[in-house]
Design an enzyme around this catalytic site. Sequence first.
Site, PDB file in Angstrom:
ATOM      1  N   VAL A  99       0.984  -1.305  -0.005  1.00 15.91           N
ATOM      2  CA  VAL A  99      -0.036  -0.007  -0.164  1.00 15.91           C
ATOM      3  C   VAL A  99       0.826   1.156  -0.175  1.00 15.91           C
ATOM      4  O   VAL A  99       0.534   2.254  -0.661  1.00 15.91           O
ATOM      5  CB  VAL A  99      -0.869   0.153   1.205  1.00 15.91           C
ATOM      6  CG1 VAL A  99      -1.806   1.030   1.156  1.00 15.91           C
ATOM      7  CG2 VAL A  99      -2.099  -1.260   0.978  1.00 15.91           C
ATOM      8  N   CYS A 100       2.138   1.269   0.712  1.00 14.78           N
ATOM      9  CA  CYS A 100       3.003   2.535   0.825  1.00 14.78           C
ATOM     10  C   CYS A 100       3.289   2.753  -0.797  1.00 14.78           C
ATOM     11  O   CYS A 100       3.097   4.069  -1.042  1.00 14.78           O
ATOM     12  CB  CYS A 100       3.905   2.033   1.584  1.00 14.78           C
ATOM     13  SG  CYS A 100       3.604   2.017   3.280  1.00 14.78           S
ATOM     14  N   ASN A 101       3.705   1.924  -1.577  1.00 11.77           N
ATOM     15  CA  ASN A 101       4.207   2.137  -2.588  1.00 11.77           C
ATOM     16  C   ASN A 101       3.161   2.787  -3.653  1.00 11.77           C
ATOM     17  O   ASN A 101       3.346   3.487  -4.394  1.00 11.77           O
ATOM     18  CB  ASN A 101       4.973   0.823  -3.427  1.00 11.77           C
ATOM     19  CG  ASN A 101       5.421   1.004  -4.728  1.00 11.77           C
ATOM     20  OD1 ASN A 101       6.539   1.765  -4.926  1.00 11.77           O
ATOM     21  ND2 ASN A 101       4.812   0.634  -5.708  1.00 11.77           N
ATOM     22  N   TYR A 146       1.978   6.133  -2.694  1.00 16.93           N
ATOM     23  CA  TYR A 146       3.198   7.057  -3.243  1.00 16.93           C
ATOM     24  C   TYR A 146       3.397   7.019  -4.895  1.00 16.93           C
ATOM     25  O   TYR A 146       3.181   8.323  -5.422  1.00 16.93           O
ATOM     26  CB  TYR A 146       4.451   6.586  -2.803  1.00 16.93           C
ATOM     27  CG  TYR A 146       5.711   7.530  -2.948  1.00 16.93           C
ATOM     28  CD1 TYR A 146       5.386   9.171  -2.686  1.00 16.93           C
ATOM     29  CD2 TYR A 146       6.954   7.439  -2.982  1.00 16.93           C
ATOM     30  CE1 TYR A 146       6.377  10.119  -2.961  1.00 16.93           C
ATOM     31  CE2 TYR A 146       8.073   8.121  -2.804  1.00 16.93           C
ATOM     32  CZ  TYR A 146       7.659   9.584  -2.964  1.00 16.93           C
ATOM     33  OH  TYR A 146       8.839  10.521  -2.851  1.00 16.93           O
TER      34      TYR A 146
END
Length: 183
Positions: A103-105, A108
């Site tokens: 989810v972070c990637n 971003y």
Amino acid sequence: SPYIIARPQEQEQQQQQRPFQVIYIHLGVNRCARQFYLETRAFNEADFGCPDESGWQPRKEPISGTGSIDSTRNSSLPLSKVAESLRSRGFAVGLSMDAGRFVCNWTYFKSLMLAERCNNAQNSGALTLSGMNQVRVHAVFVHVPSTEQISFNTQWHFLRALLEELGTEATSNHFKLAFRPAS
């Protein structure tokens, strides 16, 4: 006198000529980290080892239909300079070139894509904002360690310092910067 003081009208004109800076700042916890990481880029790949909160679990899928899963988008902010300044203030901070594929990637990459679209639309004249000369959109993702590794109080001070450093950098480049919490 060695100082030149601009009249209020000149100051207002100078202020209106500066681009208005919008910076999307995302935070994600990296439980294995022992320091803060400023993510320099995101990959066009969603490869979730487990489902997200809604049950979605893409496997080696592109986030955007344009480009391969190996393609990346990079932050337009001078993150090495920001990291250096934060280190000089006593924070353990590094640069990372890989935000993972979860989810972070995904978040971003989508933010960097949105920033690029907004900036390109303005450059082409397709987007105009009333009362503003120009708006530049940026994004940054910061992986923070768990509070077991670095206390909440230290993390709070780091985030304040990060905002100050981004503001200092924006000011040094003659940009107007405004921080507004998301609603």
